[in-house]
Design a protein around this motif. Sequence first.
Motif, PDB file in Angstrom:
ATOM      1  N   ALA A  86       1.121  -1.365   0.279  1.00 46.45           N
ATOM      2  CA  ALA A  86      -0.464   0.351   0.120  1.00 46.45           C
ATOM      3  C   ALA A  86       1.186   1.328  -0.193  1.00 46.45           C
ATOM      4  N   LYS A  87       1.035   1.693  -1.159  1.00 46.30           N
ATOM      5  CA  LYS A  87       1.096   3.591  -1.257  1.00 46.30           C
ATOM      6  C   LYS A  87       0.766   4.217  -0.647  1.00 46.30           C
ATOM      7  N   GLU A  88      -0.591   4.307  -0.904  1.00 41.78           N
ATOM      8  CA  GLU A  88      -1.566   5.658   0.041  1.00 41.78           C
ATOM      9  C   GLU A  88      -1.483   6.254   0.845  1.00 41.78           C
ATOM     10  N   MET A  89      -1.119   7.386   0.583  1.00 43.12           N
ATOM     11  CA  MET A  89      -1.204   8.522   2.008  1.00 43.12           C
ATOM     12  C   MET A  89      -1.808   8.138   3.346  1.00 43.12           C
ATOM     13  N   LYS A  90      -3.072   7.784   2.558  1.00 44.51           N
ATOM     14  CA  LYS A  90      -4.543   7.749   4.359  1.00 44.51           C
ATOM     15  C   LYS A  90      -3.405   6.363   4.540  1.00 44.51           C
ATOM     16  N   SER A  91      -3.456   5.251   3.870  1.00 39.68           N
ATOM     17  CA  SER A  91      -3.208   3.941   4.351  1.00 39.68           C
ATOM     18  C   SER A  91      -1.538   4.105   5.951  1.00 39.68           C
ATOM     19  N   LEU A  92      -0.690   5.085   4.967  1.00 42.38           N
ATOM     20  CA  LEU A  92       0.754   5.131   5.998  1.00 42.38           C
ATOM     21  C   LEU A  92       0.000   6.465   7.541  1.00 42.38           C
ATOM     22  N   GLN A  93      -0.358   6.957   6.878  1.00 36.14           N
ATOM     23  CA  GLN A  93      -1.541   7.883   7.867  1.00 36.14           C
ATOM     24  C   GLN A  93      -2.376   6.898   8.999  1.00 36.14           C
ATOM     25  N   ALA A  94      -3.161   5.852   8.886  1.00 39.46           N
ATOM     26  CA  ALA A  94      -3.563   5.240   9.597  1.00 39.46           C
ATOM     27  C   ALA A  94      -2.856   4.750  10.573  1.00 39.46           C
ATOM     28  N   ALA A  95      -1.250   4.024   9.895  1.00 39.51           N
ATOM     29  CA  ALA A  95      -0.768   3.586  10.353  1.00 39.51           C
ATOM     30  C   ALA A  95       0.299   4.381  11.241  1.00 39.51           C
ATOM     31  N   LEU A  96       0.282   5.301  11.592  1.00 42.91           N
ATOM     32  CA  LEU A  96       0.728   6.565  12.031  1.00 42.91           C
ATOM     33  C   LEU A  96      -0.165   6.086  13.528  1.00 42.91           C
ATOM     34  N   TYR A  97      -1.335   6.631  13.156  1.00 35.82           N
ATOM     35  CA  TYR A  97      -1.922   6.947  14.074  1.00 35.82           C
ATOM     36  C   TYR A  97      -2.544   5.408  15.246  1.00 35.82           C
ATOM     37  N   GLY A  98      -2.390   4.773  14.176  1.00 38.55           N
ATOM     38  CA  GLY A  98      -2.442   3.440  14.942  1.00 38.55           C
ATOM     39  C   GLY A  98      -1.582   3.280  15.899  1.00 38.55           C
ATOM     40  N   GLY A  99      -0.510   3.549  15.845  1.00 33.45           N
ATOM     41  CA  GLY A  99       0.860   3.298  16.673  1.00 33.45           C
ATOM     42  C   GLY A  99       1.869   2.469  15.741  1.00 33.45           C
TER      43      GLY A  99
END
Length: 228
Positions: A86-99
């Motif tokens: 997954a290269k979508e920014m929203k996936s990266l953001q969700a990963a960051l928000y999830g810790g």
Amino acid sequence: MDNFRILIVEDDIKISKIHSLYAEKVEGFEVAGIANTLEDAGDMYSILEPDLILLDLYFPEGNGLEFLRKVRSGNAQADFILITAAKEMKSLQAALYGGAFDYLIKPVIFDRFQESLIRFREHRRGLASSDTVEQKDVDRYFSITASPPQTETSVPKGVDPLTLKKIKKVFKGSTGEGFSAEAVSEISGVSRSTARRYLEYLISINYLYADQVYGTVGRPERKYFKMK
């Protein structure tokens, strides 16, 4: 000190075995189990109680982030490194928000995989080494300290300023063009291993970034690009 226990959660059996082989090569880690479905991941997590979970995002039955959130909701001590296409920014953001501790994009090369595990290992050992922390420790754990400006007198030991200047010169004036370590070696006149070492150093100070570039045939090639 006991090894850190890893649970690999990946639906592609071949890739899960590759990541298992990678993990076993890094000192201080052992693979406790491999789950190829999210359902198995839940059961194995409860039984094995791993320290670190290497988690894919896409599964036929759901999204790996749901598993991450479920584990997190139970006040788990496990950390996550996401390994995904997954290269979508929203996936990266969700990963960051999830810790998530780190986010690796497939196909993962061993050097980057190893770097991530080593950072995790040092992070965990640092947390266990003291009952109190100073502000500098907090800054390191949260990665909020800025890299100091690099000058010819401030580069770390083992980095030659003249060689560094040669490597940087390759990227001056480049308009989004990426260079492999082999190309940098040929242009700058240094050995390929030296070029690679200096390129990775320039990534660490946010002067460059690297990406996997796919050609028409063959395996993907790691190329280096100047930060904008």
